[in-house]
Motif scaffolding. Structure first.
Motif, short mmCIF file in Angstrom:
data_model
loop_
_atom_site.label_atom_id
_atom_site.label_comp_id
_atom_site.label_asym_id
_atom_site.label_seq_id
_atom_site.Cartn_x
_atom_site.Cartn_y
_atom_site.Cartn_z
N TYR A 88 7.87 -3.80 4.36
CA TYR A 88 7.34 -2.78 4.16
C TYR A 88 6.11 -2.37 3.77
O TYR A 88 5.07 -1.53 3.33
CB TYR A 88 7.99 -2.46 2.59
N GLN A 89 5.59 -3.83 4.02
CA GLN A 89 3.94 -3.77 4.29
C GLN A 89 3.28 -2.80 5.61
O GLN A 89 2.81 -2.07 5.13
CB GLN A 89 3.17 -5.68 4.09
N LEU A 90 3.65 -3.23 6.37
CA LEU A 90 3.25 -2.02 7.59
C LEU A 90 3.30 -0.68 7.69
O LEU A 90 2.67 0.40 8.04
CB LEU A 90 3.86 -2.45 9.04
N PRO A 91 5.06 -0.27 7.02
CA PRO A 91 4.88 1.40 7.02
C PRO A 91 3.76 1.49 5.34
O PRO A 91 3.81 3.04 5.39
CB PRO A 91 6.18 1.33 5.68
N ALA A 92 3.48 0.81 4.47
CA ALA A 92 2.51 1.22 3.44
C ALA A 92 1.55 1.44 4.11
O ALA A 92 0.35 2.72 3.61
CB ALA A 92 2.78 -0.52 2.33
N VAL A 93 1.02 0.73 4.89
CA VAL A 93 0.00 0.61 5.70
C VAL A 93 -0.58 2.25 6.56
O VAL A 93 -1.16 3.13 6.40
CB VAL A 93 -0.72 0.21 6.66
N MET A 94 0.80 2.50 6.92
CA MET A 94 1.12 3.32 8.03
C MET A 94 0.92 4.89 6.80
O MET A 94 1.17 5.84 7.91
CB MET A 94 1.79 3.96 8.82
N LEU A 95 2.10 5.62 6.02
CA LEU A 95 1.59 6.46 5.50
C LEU A 95 1.31 7.10 4.09
O LEU A 95 0.21 6.19 4.11
CB LEU A 95 3.70 5.85 4.39
N GLU A 96 0.93 7.78 4.25
CA GLU A 96 0.41 8.73 3.09
C GLU A 96 1.17 8.23 1.22
O GLU A 96 2.17 8.76 1.27
CB GLU A 96 -0.34 9.93 2.63
N GLY A 97 0.12 7.75 0.56
CA GLY A 97 0.65 7.39 -0.94
C GLY A 97 0.75 5.70 -0.60
O GLY A 97 0.47 4.66 0.09
N THR A 98 1.10 5.70 -1.72
CA THR A 98 1.87 4.02 -2.55
C THR A 98 2.87 3.40 -2.30
O THR A 98 3.40 4.14 -2.71
CB THR A 98 0.27 3.87 -3.67
N CYS A 99 3.08 2.35 -2.12
CA CYS A 99 4.91 1.72 -1.95
C CYS A 99 4.83 0.76 -2.85
O CYS A 99 3.76 -0.13 -3.42
CB CYS A 99 4.44 0.82 -0.41
N VAL A 100 5.76 1.16 -3.75
CA VAL A 100 5.59 0.48 -5.02
C VAL A 100 6.57 -0.85 -5.35
O VAL A 100 7.87 -0.39 -4.18
CB VAL A 100 6.08 1.08 -6.34
N VAL A 101 6.22 -1.88 -5.02
CA VAL A 101 7.20 -2.82 -4.82
C VAL A 101 7.39 -3.26 -5.90
O VAL A 101 7.13 -3.66 -6.60
CB VAL A 101 6.47 -4.05 -3.60
N VAL A 102 8.66 -3.60 -6.27
CA VAL A 102 10.11 -4.48 -7.53
C VAL A 102 9.87 -5.56 -6.87
O VAL A 102 10.94 -6.23 -5.80
CB VAL A 102 10.96 -3.90 -7.32
N SER A 103 9.30 -6.60 -7.94
CA SER A 103 9.32 -7.79 -7.31
C SER A 103 9.55 -9.01 -8.78
O SER A 103 9.48 -8.38 -10.03
CB SER A 103 8.01 -8.86 -6.40
N PRO A 104 10.79 -10.00 -8.02
CA PRO A 104 11.16 -10.37 -9.90
C PRO A 104 10.50 -11.21 -10.71
O PRO A 104 10.50 -11.79 -12.17
CB PRO A 104 12.50 -11.20 -9.59
N LEU A 105 9.31 -12.19 -10.16
CA LEU A 105 8.38 -13.27 -10.48
C LEU A 105 6.65 -12.70 -10.27
O LEU A 105 6.52 -12.53 -8.98
CB LEU A 105 8.92 -14.19 -9.85
N ILE A 106 5.83 -13.12 -11.29
CA ILE A 106 5.16 -12.81 -11.18
C ILE A 106 4.50 -13.54 -10.39
O ILE A 106 3.51 -13.29 -9.19
CB ILE A 106 4.07 -13.34 -12.18
N ALA A 107 4.68 -15.27 -10.23
CA ALA A 107 3.55 -16.09 -9.39
C ALA A 107 4.01 -15.47 -7.79
O ALA A 107 3.07 -15.49 -6.68
CB ALA A 107 4.65 -17.18 -9.21
N LEU A 108 5.20 -15.15 -6.78
CA LEU A 108 5.83 -14.20 -6.13
C LEU A 108 4.44 -13.12 -5.64
O LEU A 108 4.46 -12.54 -4.30
CB LEU A 108 7.19 -13.81 -5.83
N MET A 109 4.58 -12.19 -6.25
CA MET A 109 3.20 -11.00 -6.58
C MET A 109 2.08 -11.32 -6.13
O MET A 109 1.71 -11.12 -5.32
CB MET A 109 4.06 -10.30 -7.43
N HIS A 110 1.73 -12.08 -7.00
CA HIS A 110 0.49 -13.00 -6.60
C HIS A 110 0.14 -12.95 -4.95
O HIS A 110 -1.17 -13.59 -4.70
CB HIS A 110 0.09 -13.39 -8.07
#
Length: 595
Positions: free
Chosen positions: A53-75
């Protein structure tokens, strides 16, 4: 037909991440996402899920919204994404710059926006998304959406209205742990078509699995720490055991810290940060620790008791060796683990009890088998692996299988004839003919089972009792005794056989061989490699990030081997993307030139 990504995806892959090619099914997943098709990707830990998802996020126009279960994992993922030059932010209760993040999102200045399911399912978040352009929804740890998954999170089941509000935005669900039933449920819950399923396979060939009975836990764990110098995780079943083991193992001179939900939040956060930044620390933890850890260089994971299920075992052991280097997963189990687990089944909701019992039986079969551990794991997830893997304890040191049906019948008969209320210690005395006061007072020296086990069979009473408890044929009573359960009556009637695994005798060369098998292939005594690691450590400390965010060991190994002499040559090393080349290239070239 295999999906192929457009040429510009390979260019972006190298420029952003420094990789010359996709791995495994990454290209198939990225191709579907870039084509606007929703997908569920089941990929083993360490296979590079976040890149899909990170690679398409760089290539596509707009923002990729990532739903993740833990704050530590997100950071953790935020740090890695930012280090690669990806414009990313988190929107969580722990962030003080939420207004700035919202403004950046509205202005189209973010490639990635990480949120928790609790926030993503709210109507006000849906309103926020409607004011900007969303390129992709990525649902990480997607097994949390399924009641059949081992980490069910109800808030994940509330995501569907959000996704349906943006029908033109593709959905990418990602998980490392989902059997066929769970996969079907994820597809249904997230509205992904059946033809959107991509399963990469579950094998982690770099992990060596070993499962053995727990006899002296502290000694067994100390031996493991002596054999493996890199970072490690030890999972313990209770908070008290976590604290105890952390204290005991610290006495050996290695830095060992505890982690569990009962610790002060500041202490917990400090211990986790120390572990993530360390290159040799050990964390003793409950299973509350781990999902939020994206640390690639964990060299061993040990279980000081049984996990909840094979799915949980697979996910927890999968935290070892995410960088692809050799790693070890060791489980140390006891009969009481299964006894407690079977007691807890009565507390499970009735409609889930049968499936939970099946999970426990499957785990018992994995623990007790003399066959290849990896083959059993992979068959559990629907694969058809070879009969042997060459990298688990049963393949490396084949165990024997002994038929102990007659001894099992003697033990079960003693349990029955003594009233199904005594523990193994008393039963051993009765069976081996020891007339102590308690045996005489109860009249158990007059029973037909008194003294029917000879000196050759006596040492096998503990292993057979352990096996019968794992299988549920023996169950604990309220006061610590043993009672008949499961198929005990079939065994007593001669309608069921009992075979147990007999571990091979240990030789003096075992420890040296284990150390070689489980060690990362880093060059020992190479002054250039050591100097590159020293530089990485200094840069990481100065920037407040873990060393692996700068470069993985594999990248440093390639630098030490190839010895590039220019920035263009350094840029061809796997893992050196454009942002990292600009930020660190001159410093690493300087060290290489000195050697």
């Amino acid at each position: 037909m295999l999906e192929t990504a457009p040429p510009q995806a390979l260019t972006a892959l190298h420029d952003t991440f420094g990789f010359p090619a996709f791995r495994g099914v990454q290209e198939q997943v990225v191709a579907r996402v870039l084509d606007g098709r929703s997908t569920l990707a089941v990929m083993p830990t360490g296979a590079g899920k976040s890149l899909t998802y990170q690679l398409p996020a760089v290539m596509l126009e707009g923002t990729c919204v990532v739903v993740s279960p833990l704050i530590a994992l997100m950071h953790d993922q935020l740090r890695s994404a930012t280090a690669n030059g990806i414009r990313a932010a988190t929107l969580t209760s722990a962030d003080s710059d939420r207004e700035v993040t919202i403004e950046r999102f509205r202005n189209g200045e973010l490639d990635l926006l990480y949120v928790a399911p609790e926030r993503a399912s709210q109507s006000h978040f849906r309103d926020l998304l409607s004011r900007a352009r969303v390129s992709l929804f990525a649902i990480d740890e997607a097994h949390c959406v399924s009641e059949w998954g081992h980490d069910f999170r109800p808030d994940y089941r509330l995501l569907r209205p959000l996704l349906d509000s943006f029908p033109q935005v593709p959905r990418l669900a990602l998980t490392a742990t989902a059997d066929a039933h769970t996969r079907a449920d994820i597809l249904a819950q997230l509205g992904i078509p059946d033809d959107g399923l991509i399963v990469a396979g579950f094998d982690r060939p770099n992990i060596r699995y070993a499962i053995r009975p727990r006899d002296s836990l502290q000694r067994q764990l100390k031996s493991l720490l002596d054999e493996h110098s890199g970072p490690g995780i030890i999972y313990a079943p209770t908070r008290a055991r976590v604290e105890q083991l952390a204290e005991q193992l610290s006495a050996g001179g290695r830095r060992v810290l505890p982690y569990h939900a009962g610790l002060d939040p500041a202490v917990r956060a400090r211990n986790q940060a120390a572990f993530v930044a360390s290159e040799d620390m050990v964390m003793v933890a409950t299973v509350a620790f781990g999902m939020g850890i994206d640390k690639p260089d964990v060299r061993f994971v040990a279980h000081a008791g049984i996990p909840k299920s094979i799915e949980a075992y697979y996910q927890e052991t999968g935290r070892a060796g995410r960088d692809g280097d050799p790693s070890v997963a060791v489980m140390l189990w006891g009969a009481e683990d299964f006894a407690r687990a079977r007691q807890r089944l009565s507390e499970v909701e009735e409609h889930r009890r049968a499936s939970e019992r099946q999970r426990l039986d499957a785990l018992a079969a994995l623990v007790e088998t003399a066959q290849c551990r990896r083959a059993i794991l992979l068959r559990h997830f629907g694969e058809d692996p070879p009969q042997t893997c060459g990298n688990c304890d049963n393949c490396l040191e084949p165990a024997g299988v002994t038929d102990l049906t007659q001894l099992a019948r003697k033990l079960l008969s003693a349990v029955f004839r003594t009233g199904q209320s005594f523990g193994l210690g008393h039963l051993e005395k009765v069976l081996t003919g020891q007339s102590d006061d308690r045996v005489l007072q109860r009249g158990h020296d007059q029973l037909s089972v008194f003294g029917i086990v000879g000196s050759e069979e006596a040492p096998l009473l503990k292993p057979i009792a352990r096996a019968l408890q794992a299988r549920g044929s023996l169950v604990p009573t309220e006061h610590g005794g043993l009672a008949l359960g499961g198929n005990a009556r079939e065994i007593l009637k001669g309608e069921a056989a009992v075979e147990i695994v007999v571990p091979p005798a240990k030789s003096k060369g075992d420890r040296r061989r284990k150390q070689r098998e489980g060690s990362a292939p880093n060059p020992i005594g190479d002054p250039l490699f050591d100097a590159l690691r020293d530089l990485r450590r200094e840069l990481a400390q100065s920037q407040g990030v873990p060393p692996y965010v700068i470069f993985h060991d594999a990248t440093l190994r390639e630098m030490a081997s190839v010895r590039p002499s220019s920035l263009s040559e350094l840029g061809r090393i796997s893992g050196v993307g454009g942002r990292k080349l600009d930020a660190y290239g001159d410093a690493f070239l300087g060290v290489i030139r000195q050697h």
